[in-house]
Scaffold this active site. Structure first.
Site, PDB file in Angstrom:
ATOM      1  N   ASP A  13       4.732  -5.485  10.064  1.00  0.00           N
ATOM      2  CA  ASP A  13       5.836  -5.125  10.906  1.00  0.00           C
ATOM      3  C   ASP A  13       5.852  -5.936  12.133  1.00  0.00           C
ATOM      4  O   ASP A  13       6.850  -6.267  12.745  1.00  0.00           O
ATOM      5  CB  ASP A  13       5.738  -3.668  11.357  1.00  0.00           C
ATOM      6  CG  ASP A  13       6.362  -2.888  10.177  1.00  0.00           C
ATOM      7  OD1 ASP A  13       6.606  -3.171   9.268  1.00  0.00           O
ATOM      8  OD2 ASP A  13       5.906  -1.516  10.197  1.00  0.00           O
ATOM      9  N   ASP A  39       0.599  -2.573  12.515  1.00  0.00           N
ATOM     10  CA  ASP A  39       0.949  -2.708  11.107  1.00  0.00           C
ATOM     11  C   ASP A  39       1.256  -4.492  10.998  1.00  0.00           C
ATOM     12  O   ASP A  39       2.100  -4.750  11.752  1.00  0.00           O
ATOM     13  CB  ASP A  39       2.168  -2.124  10.600  1.00  0.00           C
ATOM     14  CG  ASP A  39       2.690  -2.391   9.280  1.00  0.00           C
ATOM     15  OD1 ASP A  39       2.838  -3.724   9.089  1.00  0.00           O
ATOM     16  OD2 ASP A  39       2.823  -1.523   8.500  1.00  0.00           O
ATOM     17  N   THR A  63      -0.971   7.486  -0.783  1.00  0.00           N
ATOM     18  CA  THR A  63      -1.971   7.684  -1.660  1.00  0.00           C
ATOM     19  C   THR A  63      -3.050   6.303  -0.957  1.00  0.00           C
ATOM     20  O   THR A  63      -4.357   6.360  -1.223  1.00  0.00           O
ATOM     21  CB  THR A  63      -1.781   7.077  -2.944  1.00  0.00           C
ATOM     22  OG1 THR A  63      -1.331   6.010  -3.161  1.00  0.00           O
ATOM     23  CG2 THR A  63      -0.998   8.141  -3.631  1.00  0.00           C
ATOM     24  N   ARG A 115       0.710  -1.159  -0.151  1.00  0.00           N
ATOM     25  CA  ARG A 115       0.012  -0.063   0.044  1.00  0.00           C
ATOM     26  C   ARG A 115       0.805   1.276  -0.036  1.00  0.00           C
ATOM     27  O   ARG A 115       1.684   1.265   0.903  1.00  0.00           O
ATOM     28  CB  ARG A 115      -0.826  -0.001   1.376  1.00  0.00           C
ATOM     29  CG  ARG A 115      -2.178   0.533   1.147  1.00  0.00           C
ATOM     30  CD  ARG A 115      -3.077   0.234   2.495  1.00  0.00           C
ATOM     31  NE  ARG A 115      -2.457   0.893   3.652  1.00  0.00           N
ATOM     32  CZ  ARG A 115      -3.140   1.083   4.572  1.00  0.00           C
ATOM     33  NH1 ARG A 115      -4.629   1.075   4.579  1.00  0.00           N
ATOM     34  NH2 ARG A 115      -2.642   1.613   5.644  1.00  0.00           N
TER      35      ARG A 115
HETATM   36  C1  PRP Z   1      -1.033  -4.339   4.730  1.00  0.00           C
HETATM   37  C2  PRP Z   1      -1.854  -5.577   4.864  1.00  0.00           C
HETATM   38  C3  PRP Z   1      -2.702  -5.511   3.582  1.00  0.00           C
HETATM   39  C4  PRP Z   1      -2.723  -3.961   3.187  1.00  0.00           C
HETATM   40  C5  PRP Z   1      -4.238  -3.875   3.650  1.00  0.00           C
HETATM   41  O1  PRP Z   1       0.075  -4.445   3.928  1.00  0.00           O
HETATM   42  O2  PRP Z   1      -1.006  -6.744   5.200  1.00  0.00           O
HETATM   43  O3  PRP Z   1      -2.069  -6.302   2.535  1.00  0.00           O
HETATM   44  O4  PRP Z   1      -1.966  -3.521   4.129  1.00  0.00           O
HETATM   45  O5  PRP Z   1      -4.570  -2.383   3.514  1.00  0.00           O
HETATM   46  P1  PRP Z   1      -5.599  -2.214   2.382  1.00  0.00           P
HETATM   47  O6  PRP Z   1      -6.778  -2.899   2.747  1.00  0.00           O
HETATM   48  O7  PRP Z   1      -5.945  -0.609   2.539  1.00  0.00           O
HETATM   49  O8  PRP Z   1      -4.883  -2.266   0.910  1.00  0.00           O
HETATM   50  P2  PRP Z   1       1.243  -3.479   3.627  1.00  0.00           P
HETATM   51  O9  PRP Z   1       0.967  -2.518   2.564  1.00  0.00           O
HETATM   52  O10 PRP Z   1       1.502  -2.720   4.899  1.00  0.00           O
HETATM   53  O11 PRP Z   1       2.220  -4.307   3.078  1.00  0.00           O
HETATM   54  P3  PRP Z   1       3.273  -5.555   3.960  1.00  0.00           P
HETATM   55  O12 PRP Z   1       2.360  -6.484   4.085  1.00  0.00           O
HETATM   56  O13 PRP Z   1       4.285  -5.721   2.993  1.00  0.00           O
HETATM   57  O14 PRP Z   1       3.732  -4.934   5.334  1.00  0.00           O
HETATM   58  N1  URA Z   2      -2.316  -2.612   7.051  1.00  0.00           N
HETATM   59  C1  URA Z   2      -1.883  -2.964   8.504  1.00  0.00           C
HETATM   60  O1  URA Z   2      -0.958  -3.779   8.478  1.00  0.00           O
HETATM   61  N2  URA Z   2      -2.887  -2.490   9.330  1.00  0.00           N
HETATM   62  C2  URA Z   2      -3.730  -1.716   9.323  1.00  0.00           C
HETATM   63  O2  URA Z   2      -4.467  -1.334  10.171  1.00  0.00           O
HETATM   64  C3  URA Z   2      -4.192  -1.517   8.076  1.00  0.00           C
HETATM   65  C4  URA Z   2      -3.249  -1.670   6.847  1.00  0.00           C
END
Ligand code: PRP
Ligand code: URA
Length: 208
Positions: A202, A199, A107, A103
């Site tokens: 993380d 997150d 944006t 994400r």
């Molecule tokens: C997080 C989570 C989802 C997404 C959800 O991933 O694991 O994939 O955000 O958000 P959305 O519904 O608004 O798209 P992130 O983009 O943080 O990537 P990561 O898993 O690599 O940390």
């Molecule tokens: N992605 C995450 O990991 N946590 C949230 O709350 C939203 C998006």
């Protein structure tokens, strides 16, 4: 809003521990794996069975067995990886595809960077896995990608969902059933789920 909330007490108990900010990465990963297995149990309720003849130590009998439906699971990188092993413990024969979507922090729009799926996509039923359904952008993008490659039957499994994300998935992919352990209140100004768990990526991988 079409969503199946899995209210099982064990899942709800473990979800509370997962949410707690004092839960460290080791315990977080273990709990996520356990919850994925418990949620997978619910998700696979409609798997078809067939009858086979076997012999117990006592007698011959006709017994039920899975009819061999092909299953594929697709974690959304990174955080979806945390739920793969739990699901595979239930269905070890499932093939695992990977979709990389992150994400954009400004944006909040999904950015796709990787896709590797089983070769026989059209023959499999898929479960897209991600602990977080926030705006829904990442899940919608992953599901669209799967459909472009020929997938016809897709479910979405997420641990925590925001109403906004469920609406978007319902709108863009009305055929996809959403399974979650909790529909939380809302998104905050940074697109984080409230109360959520922070997150997920993380917390699984100890990054920040
Ligand atoms: C997080 C989570 C989802 C997404 C959800 O991933 O694991 O994939 O955000 O958000 P959305 O519904 O608004 O798209 P992130 O983009 O943080 O990537 P990561 O898993 O690599 O940390
Ligand atoms: N992605 C995450 O990991 N946590 C949230 O709350 C939203 C998006």
């Amino acid at each position: 809003m079409q969503v199946k909330v899995i209210n099982h007490p064990l899942i709800q108990h473990k979800l509370t521990l997962i949410r707690d900010k004092n839960t460290g990465p080791k315990e977080f990963r273990e709990l996520l794996e356990e919850v994925a297995m418990l949620m997978g149990y619910e998700l696979t309720r409609d798997l078809p069975l067939e009858e086979i003849e076997i012999e117990t130590p006592v007698t011959k009998c006709t017994c039920k067995t899975l009819s061999g439906k092909k299953i594929g699971i697709v974690p959304i990188l990174r955080a979806g990886l945390g739920m793969v092993s739990g699901f595979l413990r239930l269905i070890p024969a499932a093939k695992v595809g990977h979709v990389g979507v992150y994400r954009d922090p400004q944006t909040l729009k999904p950015v796709e960077y990787y896709c590797k799926l089983p070769t026989d996509v059209a023959e499999r039923d898929f479960v897209v896995i991600d602990p977080m359904l926030a705006t829904g952008g990442s899940s919608v993008a992953a599901i669209s990608l799967l459909k472009q490659k020929g997938a016809k039957n897709i479910k979405l499994m997420c641990l925590v969902a925001a109403p906004e994300g469920i609406h978007l998935v319902n709108e863009q992919h009305p055929d996809v059933e959403v399974y979650t352990a909790s529909v939380d209140e809302r998104l905050n100004d940074h697109g984080y789920i409230v109360p959520g768990l922070g997150d997920a990526g993380d917390r699984i991988f100890g990054t920040k």
